[in-house]
Design a protein around this motif. Structure first.
Motif, PDB file in Angstrom:
ATOM      1  N   ALA A  94       0.862  -1.229   0.075  1.00 34.45           N
ATOM      2  CA  ALA A  94      -0.107  -0.111  -0.042  1.00 34.45           C
ATOM      3  C   ALA A  94       0.803   1.416   0.146  1.00 34.45           C
ATOM      4  N   THR A 166      -6.385   0.950  -3.502  1.00 33.32           N
ATOM      5  CA  THR A 166      -6.249   0.548  -2.092  1.00 33.32           C
ATOM      6  C   THR A 166      -7.458   0.761  -1.358  1.00 33.32           C
ATOM      7  N   GLY A 170      -8.697  -2.742  -1.860  1.00 37.17           N
ATOM      8  CA  GLY A 170      -7.597  -3.269  -1.088  1.00 37.17           C
ATOM      9  C   GLY A 170      -8.082  -3.696   0.348  1.00 37.17           C
ATOM     10  N   SER A 171      -8.353  -2.588   0.815  1.00 38.92           N
ATOM     11  CA  SER A 171      -8.938  -2.547   2.399  1.00 38.92           C
ATOM     12  C   SER A 171     -10.582  -3.056   2.256  1.00 38.92           C
TER      13      SER A 171
END
Ligand SMILES: NC(=O)C1=CN([C@@H]2O[C@H](COP(=O)(O)OP(=O)(O)OC[C@H]3O[C@@H](n4cnc5c(N)ncnc54)[C@H](O)[C@@H]3O)[C@@H](O)[C@H]2O)C=CC1
Ligand SMILES: O=C(O)[C@@H]1CCC=N1
Length: 270
Positions: A94, A166, A170-171
């Motif tokens: 990240a 992200t 991603g999260s």
């Protein structure tokens, strides 16, 4: 195709598990992992070669995936500087920018920045990919083959947008798990035993996501179809609106994006 991993933690495990499920051979995968316990777990679970420090065999690969924490990256790359020639280096960290990774590698540009997510473990991930302009079509294709084995992929036009990828996907699984936790807690507080509350919560999220994925209609339309006038859903959605649910999610995703940019800026100063 031979793939090596630098760092064998949560995300490397999710990628390796997904790749093996999709027909990659364990013999073509190697991992350098500092922790002995982690190395043992990877070897037992996946049958891949593990080492405690970078060696020539590890570098004999087509794709090298950088899967250490952003804060660990600079130190982890030091043993690689000047030893790379043909490998496509894929960072899943990240925030970290390719220019900084290239510099820490002693000047290397065959770099791709990727943001996967943990459902990769079951082949249901989604990844955003951004390649340095110097990466050729073969390098892009090799990267895409790895990530396509564990889910869907989308090439992103600008590196700066990778922090938004992200923040969203991603999260994103964490936001969904948190929603499941809340739905489960609500069920338990309404009197269900733990197993029943969990089943109702998980199967609801699974079914709704599958319905949304398979539908031509927007999620908002599907939501309206659940919401009977004067009914139960309307009461729940009114309560959510009163407490700012929608705006809370949007603000949370923006906070993740800001944190990604901060990480890149802070760590890139080194
Ligand atoms: N966990 C997630 O959902 C996602 C994580 N990422 C990114 O993936 C990267 C890894 O995250 P996680 O797997 O969650 O972290 P983790 O902490 O589980 O794994 C990192 C591993 O790297 C090892 N390590 C540290 N320094 C090393 C070195 N010099 N040489 C070899 N191994 C070393 C650690 O012992 C650890 O096992 C991070 O950069 C993160 O931003 C990206 C997408 C999703
Ligand atoms: O929380 C993090 O920083 C990493 C990146 C995306 C998911 N986990």
């Amino acid at each position: 195709m031979r793939i090596s991993f630098l760092g064998g933690g949560n995300m490397a495990s999710a990628l390796i598990g997904g790749m093996l499920e999709r027909g990659f051979a364990a013999a073509d995968i190697q991992v350098v992992e500092l922790q002995e316990e982690g190395r043992k777990r990877l070897a037992e679970r996946f049958g891949v070669r593990t080492v405690g420090a970078v060696d020539d065999a590890l570098l004999d690969c087509d794709v090298l995936v950088l899967a250490v924490k952003p804060q660990q990256m600079k130190a982890a790359l030091a043993p690689l500087a000047g030893r790379l020639a043909r490998q496509v280096v894929v960072s899943i960290a990240a925030g970290l920018r390719l220019a900084d990774i290239g510099r820490w590698l002693g000047g290397y540009a065959r770099l791709v920045r990727v943001m996967p997510n943990t459902p990769a473990l079951i082949g249901a991930g989604v990844s955003g990919l951004y390649a340095d302009p110097s990466v050729d079509a073969a390098g892009r294709a090799a990267t895409e083959r790895v990530l396509a084995a564990v889910g869907s992929t989308a090439w992103i036009a600008e590196e700066a947008q990778m922090d938004a990828v992200t923040a969203v996907s991603g999260s994103g699984p964490a936001y969904v798990f948190h929603f499941i936790e809340a739905l489960e807690a609500a069920g338990a507080s309404l009197g269900f035993d733990a197993a029943t509350a969990r089943k109702l919560a998980i199967d609801t999220v699974l079914g709704a996501a599958k319905l949304a994925a398979g539908s031509d209609e927007a999620p908002g339309v599907l939501r309206e179809r659940v919401t009977s006038k004067g009914g139960t859903t309307e009461a729940a959605l009114a309560s959510m609106q009163a407490s700012g649910f929608f705006d809370t999610i949007v603000a949370a995703v923006k906070a993740a994006e800001v944190r990604g940019r901060e990480l890149g800026e802070q760590l890139g100063r080194d």
